[in-house]
Motif scaffolding. Sequence first.
Motif, short mmCIF file in Angstrom:
data_model
loop_
_atom_site.label_atom_id
_atom_site.label_comp_id
_atom_site.label_asym_id
_atom_site.label_seq_id
_atom_site.Cartn_x
_atom_site.Cartn_y
_atom_site.Cartn_z
N CYS A 1 0.78 -1.06 -0.06
CA CYS A 1 -0.03 0.06 0.10
C CYS A 1 0.78 1.21 0.09
CB CYS A 1 -0.88 -0.12 0.96
SG CYS A 1 -0.18 -0.80 2.65
N HIS B 1 6.08 -0.09 -3.14
CA HIS B 1 5.68 -0.90 -4.41
C HIS B 1 6.38 -2.14 -4.24
CE1 HIS B 1 4.15 -1.25 -8.26
NE2 HIS B 1 5.11 -2.00 -8.44
N LYS C 1 -2.55 0.06 -4.00
CA LYS C 1 -3.23 0.97 -4.80
C LYS C 1 -3.24 0.71 -6.34
CE LYS C 1 -2.21 5.55 -3.86
NZ LYS C 1 -1.30 6.63 -3.80
N LYS D 1 -3.64 2.27 -10.04
CA LYS D 1 -3.81 3.72 -10.46
C LYS D 1 -5.30 4.03 -11.34
CE LYS D 1 -1.22 6.43 -14.10
NZ LYS D 1 -0.36 6.14 -15.19
N SER D 2 -5.53 5.15 -10.60
CA SER D 2 -6.98 5.42 -10.91
C SER D 2 -7.21 6.22 -11.98
CB SER D 2 -7.55 6.26 -9.34
OG SER D 2 -8.86 6.80 -9.80
N ASN E 1 -3.04 9.55 -7.64
CA ASN E 1 -1.94 8.66 -8.19
C ASN E 1 -0.71 9.03 -7.84
OD1 ASN E 1 -3.89 6.98 -9.60
ND2 ASN E 1 -3.90 8.14 -11.35
N TYR F 1 1.57 2.71 -6.94
CA TYR F 1 0.70 2.21 -7.32
C TYR F 1 0.88 1.07 -8.46
CZ TYR F 1 1.82 5.58 -11.44
OH TYR F 1 2.64 6.01 -12.40
N TRP G 1 -4.70 7.62 -0.42
CA TRP G 1 -5.74 7.93 -1.18
C TRP G 1 -6.09 9.53 -1.11
CZ3 TRP G 1 -6.87 5.27 -5.47
CH2 TRP G 1 -6.55 4.17 -5.44
#
Length: 614
Positions: A166, A169, A195, A197-198, A205, A209, A242
């Motif tokens: 989280c 990486h 996470k 990538k949104s 971001n 992620y 986030w």
Amino acid sequence: MAWSRVVGVVVGLVLVAAPVPAVAGTAAGPPPVTVPSLSNWTAGQGSYAFRSGARIVAGDDAAVAVARTLADDLGAAGHGGVPVVRGGARAGDIVVDVDPSAARLGAEGYELRAGSRLSITGGTDTGAFYGTRTLLQLLAQSDRVPAGRTVDVPRYAERGVGVCACYIHISTEWLENLVRDMAYQKLNQLLLELKVKSDAHPEANTWGYYTKDEIRRLVALGEKYHVEIIPEINSPGHMDPWIENRPDLQLTDDDGDKQPARLDVTQQAAYDYYTSLIDEYAEVFPAASWHMGADEYMLGSDFAKYPQILRYARARYGENATPQDAFIDFVNRVHTYAASKGKKLRIWNDGLTGANTVPVTAGTTVEHWLNVAVKPSRLIADGYPLMNAAYALYLVRGGFHTDTKGLYDQHWDPRSFEGEKLASPKGITGAKISLWPDNGRGETENEVSTDLDPALRHLAQATWGTPHPDATYTQFTARAAVVGHAPGWRDLTRVPVTDGTYTFRSGAVTADYTVRRTPDGYVTLISVASGRCLETRSGRIVLNVPLEPGSAVTEEICAVGNTLQRWVLEPGPAGGHILVNAITRMAVHIADGGRLVQYPPDQQPQAVWQLTAR
């Protein structure tokens, strides 16, 4: 907190059980060695011989999928190409069967018979798959399998590993190795806090992620190997990955200070934001569960600092409501939302302090890691499915490590929770190991793998069968060593070049470095010109790791224990190499003026270095 496809389509196939013939000079012996150990073993006379010309015989699609995976793994293990066929079996063949009428085998058990041919029967495709894992372990030791029969059924439904990627990486190669080894030892749940990538929330971001394509590939591997991958976004605490760029959603204390790790549960906008992330994760995670964490919301503080939470709780539940009710309200609202998407909710236990008047919604799975006022026995009595996620099973990067030998010697099993040991396994779903990156520089991924390996095998043993199959821990570790790693498992400690001095060239940039392999399988790069080591240390620091894309890669005084000076030489185009930092997992990019900086691979092109020995 700090650092499972289970049952597939069930179809029946035709199988004629193979007799167990006598072979001259071979007597019935002890059970074959596997991890987990076989639940039972009835020995026969002789053995099954795996030879050139063997086939894998299956009768319809469900068995064919399992058979093809077995064929892939036999090839990866060096046993050559084994064809998958339909039709009648002959001596020397491997027969894979799915028989839904075999109720004794349950959802994941199997029967294995070895004689002139070897047959594997599962009540489901998952059960048949686990039988093939046993076969692969046996063939890792010899091309002969002792004649006999086992009916091997797990004691617990959930046998898992939790990984927090989280903040720090973790490489997909490392996670792929984990999935393969989990399946090899019949573990079935990988719970990942990470996470993605949104697209919906690009402001979130910051680095750490995974791209959606990376997750799709990992999930596909999990599906192939019957490991369900369950995602987690921890909330309403630990939300800083986030909401660090969303102060409007952060909880504000009575001094007016924003709390970047805490979601404001009194805001509808916060709930909408979180559920939108659930929707986005559902695009890449088909798992039947959603893990919302729900732990340590008031870590280092208390509800009294946030009077708006009590006002919210009383407005919804009356004057006798407590601040804890607002927290439980958020959990229950997420439960309802997840259920509307066909997903079951999972939470940690530490937020269930007993200070609430509103109960957690029935059916929520509770993962018990911390000894708090509400004991495991109470949770089971109240009807909550309970997983043992005891702190005793943790591996904290740079901190506490589970004492696998001690647990084995104590005959630990999933009934042993923090603060309470239960007399019965009833109501316990299973157990999991948890890996936390509290100190990102504490250990490299390869060092974590070394410590994880015995713990993984012990958990597999304790959740599938008897917790103590061998008289001593030394004997158990010898059992594990015989079995080895899963086919397709990659040795990530291999370095593609020998120690020595090389000229590194990428475009117009040229530098001379002495390459030295580290004990954990990375390299240090020592500048011939300065005598210093290549390192990344600048930028935003998270868990002792610089995680800001675009931060500098510089030459610093060499230090043996400095993990930020360890690098991966990944293969690149045209025989070149890409430099990836062992801790940040970002690659070296050449910026204006020849400056070296680190970036995620999807943000800037990675420099490709051609190495020439000097």
